[in-house]
Design an enzyme around this catalytic site. Sequence first.
Site, PDB file in Angstrom:
ATOM      1  N   GLU A 154      11.637 -89.002  95.463  1.00 23.15           N
ATOM      2  CA  GLU A 154      10.236 -88.854  95.811  1.00 23.15           C
ATOM      3  C   GLU A 154       9.376 -89.327  94.648  1.00 23.15           C
ATOM      4  OE1 GLU A 154      10.342 -85.212  98.945  1.00 23.15           O
ATOM      5  OE2 GLU A 154      10.047 -84.772  96.853  1.00 23.15           O
TER       6      GLU A 154
ATOM      7  N   CYS B  77       3.699 -90.140  89.391  1.00 19.33           N
ATOM      8  CA  CYS B  77       4.809 -89.408  88.782  1.00 19.33           C
ATOM      9  C   CYS B  77       6.112 -90.052  89.248  1.00 19.33           C
ATOM     10  CB  CYS B  77       4.713 -87.948  89.221  1.00 19.33           C
ATOM     11  SG  CYS B  77       5.974 -86.947  88.482  1.00 19.33           S
TER      12      CYS B  77
ATOM     13  N   GLY C 241      14.942 -86.101  86.730  1.00 13.12           N
ATOM     14  CA  GLY C 241      15.833 -86.696  85.740  1.00 13.12           C
ATOM     15  C   GLY C 241      15.299 -86.692  84.326  1.00 13.12           C
ATOM     16  N   GLU C 242      16.197 -86.949  83.389  1.00 17.36           N
ATOM     17  CA  GLU C 242      15.850 -87.018  81.973  1.00 17.36           C
ATOM     18  C   GLU C 242      15.781 -88.505  81.590  1.00 17.36           C
ATOM     19  OE1 GLU C 242      14.878 -85.217  79.207  1.00 17.36           O
ATOM     20  OE2 GLU C 242      14.955 -87.256  78.417  1.00 17.36           O
TER      21      GLU C 242
ATOM     22  N   SER D 215       8.291 -88.229  79.459  1.00 19.22           N
ATOM     23  CA  SER D 215       8.530 -86.811  79.182  1.00 19.22           C
ATOM     24  C   SER D 215      10.019 -86.578  78.945  1.00 19.22           C
ATOM     25  CB  SER D 215       8.065 -85.973  80.378  1.00 19.22           C
ATOM     26  OG  SER D 215       8.403 -84.618  80.199  1.00 19.22           O
TER      27      SER D 215
ATOM     28  N   SER E 299       9.019 -81.409  76.615  1.00 16.97           N
ATOM     29  CA  SER E 299       9.113 -80.170  77.398  1.00 16.97           C
ATOM     30  C   SER E 299       9.580 -79.071  76.465  1.00 16.97           C
ATOM     31  CB  SER E 299      10.105 -80.357  78.547  1.00 16.97           C
ATOM     32  OG  SER E 299       9.597 -81.316  79.436  1.00 16.97           O
ATOM     33  N   LEU E 300       8.628 -78.401  75.860  1.00 17.09           N
ATOM     34  CA  LEU E 300       8.971 -77.433  74.815  1.00 17.09           C
ATOM     35  C   LEU E 300       9.332 -76.074  75.432  1.00 17.09           C
ATOM     36  CD1 LEU E 300       9.193 -77.108  71.747  1.00 17.09           C
ATOM     37  CD2 LEU E 300       6.823 -76.321  71.742  1.00 17.09           C
ATOM     38  N   HIS E 301       8.388 -75.454  76.081  1.00 18.33           N
ATOM     39  CA  HIS E 301       8.596 -74.243  76.887  1.00 18.33           C
ATOM     40  C   HIS E 301       8.971 -72.974  76.129  1.00 18.33           C
ATOM     41  CE1 HIS E 301       8.146 -77.062  80.048  1.00 18.33           C
ATOM     42  NE2 HIS E 301       9.385 -77.502  80.051  1.00 18.33           N
TER      43      HIS E 301
ATOM     44  N   ASN F   4       6.237 -73.207  88.924  1.00 21.46           N
ATOM     45  CA  ASN F   4       6.342 -73.365  90.371  1.00 21.46           C
ATOM     46  C   ASN F   4       7.642 -72.744  90.829  1.00 21.46           C
ATOM     47  OD1 ASN F   4       4.295 -74.896  91.824  1.00 21.46           O
ATOM     48  ND2 ASN F   4       4.682 -76.432  90.247  1.00 21.46           N
TER      49      ASN F   4
HETATM   50  N1  SAH Z   1      13.460 -84.267  82.395  1.00 24.18           N
HETATM   51  C1  SAH Z   1      12.218 -84.515  81.789  1.00 24.18           C
HETATM   52  C2  SAH Z   1      11.150 -85.010  82.753  1.00 24.18           C
HETATM   53  C3  SAH Z   1      11.139 -84.425  84.144  1.00 24.18           C
HETATM   54  S1  SAH Z   1      10.659 -82.765  84.345  1.00 24.18           S
HETATM   55  C4  SAH Z   1      11.733 -83.277  81.077  1.00 24.18           C
HETATM   56  O1  SAH Z   1      12.342 -82.237  81.233  1.00 24.18           O
HETATM   57  O2  SAH Z   1      10.763 -83.387  80.322  1.00 24.18           O
HETATM   58  C5  SAH Z   1       8.890 -82.816  84.184  1.00 24.18           C
HETATM   59  C6  SAH Z   1       8.292 -81.504  83.710  1.00 24.18           C
HETATM   60  O3  SAH Z   1       8.326 -80.512  84.759  1.00 24.18           O
HETATM   61  C7  SAH Z   1       9.043 -80.900  82.541  1.00 24.18           C
HETATM   62  O4  SAH Z   1       8.153 -80.448  81.548  1.00 24.18           O
HETATM   63  C8  SAH Z   1       9.741 -79.747  83.199  1.00 24.18           C
HETATM   64  O5  SAH Z   1      10.087 -78.806  82.260  1.00 24.18           O
HETATM   65  C9  SAH Z   1       8.709 -79.282  84.205  1.00 24.18           C
HETATM   66  N2  SAH Z   1       9.239 -78.415  85.277  1.00 24.18           N
HETATM   67  C10 SAH Z   1      10.450 -78.454  85.855  1.00 24.18           C
HETATM   68  N3  SAH Z   1      10.571 -77.494  86.792  1.00 24.18           N
HETATM   69  C11 SAH Z   1       9.402 -76.824  86.819  1.00 24.18           C
HETATM   70  C12 SAH Z   1       8.906 -75.733  87.583  1.00 24.18           C
HETATM   71  N4  SAH Z   1       9.633 -75.151  88.512  1.00 24.18           N
HETATM   72  N5  SAH Z   1       7.643 -75.317  87.345  1.00 24.18           N
HETATM   73  C13 SAH Z   1       6.876 -75.925  86.413  1.00 24.18           C
HETATM   74  N6  SAH Z   1       7.287 -76.966  85.664  1.00 24.18           N
HETATM   75  C14 SAH Z   1       8.542 -77.410  85.847  1.00 24.18           C
HETATM   76 FE1  SF4 Z   2      16.414 -82.163  83.873  1.00 23.68          FE
HETATM   77 FE2  SF4 Z   2      15.509 -80.057  82.447  1.00 23.68          FE
HETATM   78 FE3  SF4 Z   2      13.844 -82.120  82.986  1.00 23.68          FE
HETATM   79 FE4  SF4 Z   2      14.671 -80.456  84.955  1.00 23.68          FE
HETATM   80  S1  SF4 Z   2      13.362 -79.956  83.191  1.00 23.68           S
HETATM   81  S2  SF4 Z   2      14.578 -82.702  85.058  1.00 23.68           S
HETATM   82  S3  SF4 Z   2      16.786 -80.005  84.314  1.00 23.68           S
HETATM   83  S4  SF4 Z   2      15.715 -82.165  81.725  1.00 23.68           S
END
Ligand code: SAH
Ligand code: SF4
Length: 406
Positions: free
Chosen positions: A120, A133, A204-205, A236, A258-260, A335
């Site tokens: 998608e 995206c 994906g990464e 990202s 994607s720090l989190h 989400n």
């Molecule tokens: N794999 C890469 C890029 C794709 S994910 C990465 O992890 O950066 C894109 C962003 O969506 C990332 O910051 C990821 O952590 C975030 N993400 C994934 N699942 C999510 C969710 N359920 N709610 C909010 N953000 C989410």
């Molecule tokens: Fe993959 Fe993690 Fe990015 Fe999800 S947030 S697409 S599992 S690297």
Amino acid sequence: MPGREALDIMKVAEAQPVRDAKPSLMGMTRDDLADALRSIGIEERQVRMRVAQLWHWIYLRGVPSFERMTNVSKDLRAVLAERFVIGRPEIVAEQVSVDGTRKWLLRFPPRGAGRPVEVETVYIPEEGRGTLCVSSQVGCTLTCSFCHTGTQKLVRNLTKEEIVAQIVVARERLGDFPHMSAEPGAIVPREGRFVSNIVMMGMGEPLYNFDAVRDALLVASDGEGLSLSKRRITLSTSGVVPLIPRAGAEIGTMLAISLHAVRDDLRDELVPLNRKYPIAALMEACRAYPGLSNARRITFEYVMLKGVNDSPADARELVRLLRGIPAKINLIPFNPWPGSAYACSDWDTIETFAEVVNRAGYASPIRTPRGRDILAACGQLKSASERLKVRERLALEAMIGGADED
Ligand code: SAH
Ligand code: SF4
């Protein structure tokens, strides 16, 4: 369209050719195109000029067939058509949200012995810009605990053709290419285009599909073609530290991390790649990312998980961690998806967190969910898929808006 409840789901698959057995020129770099031309006997002294012509028609004008290439001789057009196609994926479905967000389900043909894959791609229109995206893989090898893609095995990497095709399809469906405008001769200026920004935040990464992502983004940012400036493309990553310098040197787009989490013990849990590349190493790679300035900052994505990473102490630690790095912070409301172990932080908690970050001098936009009615949101697409037969999740919007403010 206020009050409109029904989804605009359009079946356009019938109109799209399924892959021809012929090789496709879509996604090819200039070197690839040169090789393709040599393979049909184009003389060496003509190759450069022919590459420029093909580039112009495929990426700047976005034409879907060789017939439209009016400055290429009829004979050569016939040979090209016999040997190649300008491939478009099958568009299985197109959905338009009441807020203008669009989602396409694209089907790509099998590679080797594999099966067709579906991805998608989501388009989010905003005031003065539109962000696409894009996905880099089908599934993911990583297993971030809050991410739905993380529960799906990697099916395969997307090719450069498939990555570029996501952009071309979006431009085509939105009428971004000049040959689709009322004045077919006109070159649409950059500002006039619907797709002005790209974020590699789909499935994906991206850094684990490095070569294809690099080539695709270099095609996308080429000023004589799709012409998306590198400042308007954001890659990202979950933190593949050894590849961040290569991303800077070889791709040169904006970077999002994607720090989190701000402590290794928690980040190990949320983003298991952290066990391999812990926060200190990640920060060091960020500091060394080329070309950083106040106008060119790294985006740090931070998903707000109730009671997990959302305390004011976490916010203060975040600010401390980013000291000295030109940074933007993107707070993403989580989400939820069926079976996920987390809940989204309360609104007040998110605001308190944002305040700490703001006081430290960072703009910290909280992403407002977009495209909810078409389930164009992180972690929701699998459940959507079960109902709407959309099989893969792509990523979303929440984090998109602040990825690049330019
Ligand atoms: N794999 C890469 C890029 C794709 S994910 C990465 O992890 O950066 C894109 C962003 O969506 C990332 O910051 C990821 O952590 C975030 N993400 C994934 N699942 C999510 C969710 N359920 N709610 C909010 N953000 C989410
Ligand atoms: Fe993959 Fe993690 Fe990015 Fe999800 S947030 S697409 S599992 S690297």
